[in-house]
Scaffold this motif. Sequence first.
Motif, PDB file in Angstrom:
ATOM      1  N   ALA A  95      47.387  -8.087  -0.934  1.00 40.53           N
ATOM      2  CA  ALA A  95      46.691  -9.330  -0.598  1.00 40.53           C
ATOM      3  C   ALA A  95      45.221  -9.258  -0.990  1.00 40.53           C
ATOM      4  N   GLY A  96      44.579  -8.115  -0.713  1.00 35.73           N
ATOM      5  CA  GLY A  96      43.178  -7.960  -1.064  1.00 35.73           C
ATOM      6  C   GLY A  96      42.958  -7.980  -2.559  1.00 35.73           C
ATOM      7  N   GLY A  97      43.837  -7.314  -3.298  1.00 38.18           N
ATOM      8  CA  GLY A  97      43.703  -7.269  -4.744  1.00 38.18           C
ATOM      9  C   GLY A  97      43.940  -8.612  -5.402  1.00 38.18           C
ATOM     10  N   ALA A  98      44.678  -9.477  -4.714  1.00 39.76           N
ATOM     11  CA  ALA A  98      44.982 -10.788  -5.294  1.00 39.76           C
ATOM     12  C   ALA A  98      43.836 -11.776  -5.143  1.00 39.76           C
ATOM     13  N   ILE A  99      42.854 -11.434  -4.320  1.00 33.18           N
ATOM     14  CA  ILE A  99      41.729 -12.344  -4.088  1.00 33.18           C
ATOM     15  C   ILE A  99      40.632 -12.070  -5.111  1.00 33.18           C
ATOM     16  N   VAL A 100      40.284 -13.068  -5.869  1.00 30.14           N
ATOM     17  CA  VAL A 100      39.285 -12.907  -6.929  1.00 30.14           C
ATOM     18  C   VAL A 100      37.880 -12.826  -6.341  1.00 30.14           C
TER      19      VAL A 100
END
Length: 251
Positions: A95-100
């Motif tokens: 989830a964190g990695g998916a947030i730009v």
Amino acid sequence: MIPPLLLPDGMTEIVFAVLIFTSFAASFITVAFGIGGGGILLAVMATLVPPAALIPTHGVIQIGSNLGRALLTFAHVYWPALPAFAIGSVVGAAAGGAIVVSLPPAWVQIGVGGFVIWSVLSKPPKGLRDWPLLVGAISSFLTMFFGATGLFVATYTKSHKLPRHSHVATHAALMTVQHGVKTIAFGLLGFAFAQWWAFIIAMICAGFIGTLAGKLMLNRIDDRRFRLALDTILILLSVRLIYGGLRDLLW
């Protein structure tokens, strides 16, 4: 004279020496007192390592540090705490990695610091030990932006009321899982670890020596003094986090 191979582009020998010593000291503090080393290492690295490389390299170094600590105290690991936490870590890191756009660091610092102080000064929720998946997800989500969430994970470990050796061992195992998942996530996101590997290995070796030294200190203190030292360090680091967040917001 430090071999050029160990120095990433732009890093001086003095900076390298300071970081190596900090890695040793951080591991010593974490083993001797249960928590704190990761935050200290991150704070020093933040002033000396390029921002783009800070969180990824810190994560790999912390894998080595925590894995060494977990192996040295392997017999004391409380294994029921790990499986659901590991699943939550994968979810949180994804989830964190998916947030730009990252979360505002100041609010993250204030939130984590406030939560930890509350958990130290009051009794942790009775159900906290039953929420390993949620703790893993939230802490791994935050570590993608903030880096050192050992304070957050320590509140979960602390809720099990483990003896000092088991606390250190279990926390080390949990953080090894979390930093491992985070490192894989950054690799998938395209961070180039290649030029940093020699430096990272040197930092891990220094940290392992600090772990050995800290283990001697751990064997010399009783559970009551350990718990007092742990709570004191948690509060001091949390106050520092909150102060840093407020300073960034107000100045």
